[in-house]
Design an enzyme around this catalytic site. Structure first.
Site, PDB file in Angstrom:
ATOM      1  N   GLU A 138      51.459  20.825 -59.702  1.00  0.00           N
ATOM      2  CA  GLU A 138      51.225  21.465 -58.415  1.00  0.00           C
ATOM      3  C   GLU A 138      50.945  22.964 -58.517  1.00  0.00           C
ATOM      4  O   GLU A 138      50.991  23.680 -57.506  1.00  0.00           O
ATOM      5  CB  GLU A 138      52.402  21.220 -57.472  1.00  0.00           C
ATOM      6  CG  GLU A 138      53.755  21.610 -57.998  1.00  0.00           C
ATOM      7  CD  GLU A 138      54.876  21.247 -57.016  1.00  0.00           C
ATOM      8  OE1 GLU A 138      54.575  21.008 -55.828  1.00  0.00           O
ATOM      9  OE2 GLU A 138      56.038  21.208 -57.440  1.00  0.00           O
ATOM     10  N   ASP A 167      50.804  22.726 -52.746  1.00  0.00           N
ATOM     11  CA  ASP A 167      51.181  23.805 -53.653  1.00  0.00           C
ATOM     12  C   ASP A 167      50.034  24.167 -54.588  1.00  0.00           C
ATOM     13  O   ASP A 167      49.863  25.337 -54.939  1.00  0.00           O
ATOM     14  CB  ASP A 167      52.422  23.413 -54.445  1.00  0.00           C
ATOM     15  CG  ASP A 167      53.688  23.534 -53.624  1.00  0.00           C
ATOM     16  OD1 ASP A 167      54.261  24.629 -53.584  1.00  0.00           O
ATOM     17  OD2 ASP A 167      54.092  22.533 -53.014  1.00  0.00           O
ATOM     18  N   HIS A 186      62.861  19.824 -50.263  1.00  0.00           N
ATOM     19  CA  HIS A 186      62.611  20.418 -48.952  1.00  0.00           C
ATOM     20  C   HIS A 186      63.454  19.767 -47.852  1.00  0.00           C
ATOM     21  O   HIS A 186      63.359  20.173 -46.694  1.00  0.00           O
ATOM     22  CB  HIS A 186      61.135  20.291 -48.588  1.00  0.00           C
ATOM     23  CG  HIS A 186      60.226  20.972 -49.557  1.00  0.00           C
ATOM     24  ND1 HIS A 186      60.196  22.341 -49.725  1.00  0.00           N
ATOM     25  CD2 HIS A 186      59.309  20.480 -50.435  1.00  0.00           C
ATOM     26  CE1 HIS A 186      59.296  22.663 -50.641  1.00  0.00           C
ATOM     27  NE2 HIS A 186      58.753  21.545 -51.093  1.00  0.00           N
TER      28      HIS A 186
END
Length: 251
Positions: A147, A173, A47
């Site tokens: 996740e 997530d 990210h």
């Protein structure tokens, strides 16, 4: 020269807590944080802006302070995993590992033969280390992210894969995959996190998760060893407290 010591991995092997900090985005930030004595830095390549171009400098800053550079990559790709290690990472985090096969792929990309299939190249961490190819596997940390709810359903099989150091339960997530996007504190999500962390440890493996000042005691008591914390929460709370103190002094 000898290969650099992986502080996080050694702490985990010893049954100790490993403190890993996230949200440091450049080498100067790592240097400024270094005196706090944490074990590792989570460098964000899924990210964030961590790439092969800036990874060498980021990992050098970690090396100065004895903090293990751990990079989250953006996909479960063997070539990406071992290139990231070649650029100086000593730990790899792989997202969305949902099956035993996917977990094995992480090992295959992250370990040299005879354990895996990592490309035979001396990493930045191996310059001057004559026996790097023989000893690198010992100091390489592999973390898989649990996740997605499908990973929880397949957890027993995933946990049988050897040479993975940490099974990290990622709250956001996981919540989204359970239909509770943005609501990590939903009772069903929290129950799934807690039971998954317990299952990891019951299998004799090491658990990790995201923590904060408010939750770290809970997770340590639950047996979690790999403790990740971001600096953003500390910055926000400190900034708010500073302004409140100033306003109260004014009145």
């Amino acid at each position: 020269m000898k290969i650099r010591h992986n502080s996080v991995k050694q702490k985990l092997v010893n049954g100790e807590l490993a403190y890993v900090v996230a949200e440091l985005t450049n080498a100067d930030d790592i240097d400024a944080f270094g005196p706090n004595g944490y074990d590792g830095v989570w460098l964000e390549g899924e990210h964030g802006n961590v790439t092969a171009l800036n990874l060498s400098d980021l990992t050098r800053a970690c090396d100065i302070w004895g903090m293990t550079p751990i990079v989250r990559v953006n996909r479960n790709d063997q070539a990406l995993i071992y290139r990231t290690l070649d650029c100086g990472a000593m730990g790899i985090v792989v997202p969305h590992v949902n099956t035993k096969t996917e977990a094995q792929n992480v090992v295959d990309g992250g370990k040299f033969a005879p354990i895996g299939h990592r490309g035979m190249f001396t990493s930045r961490q191996g310059y001057g280390v004559d026996n790097y190819l023989e000893v690198a596997n010992e100091q390489t940390l592999l973390v898989v992210l649990i996740e997605d709810i499908v990973a929880v359903e397949n957890l027993d099989e995933i946990l049988t894969v050897e040479h993975i150091d940490v099974f990290f339960v990622a709250p956001s997530d996981l919540a989204a995959s359970m239909g509770h996007i943005g609501n990590n504190n939903h009772p069903d999500v929290q129950n799934t996190i807690d039971t998954t962390l317990a299952r990891i440890q019951d299998a004799g493996r090491i658990a990790g998760t995201m923590t904060s000042t408010a939750t770290v005691e809970k997770y340590v008591k639950a047996g979690v060893q790999f403790l990740l914390v971001g600096v953003e929460g500390w910055i926000s709370s400190g900034a708010k407290e500073y302004k409140l103190r100033a306003k109260s002094a004014k009145t």
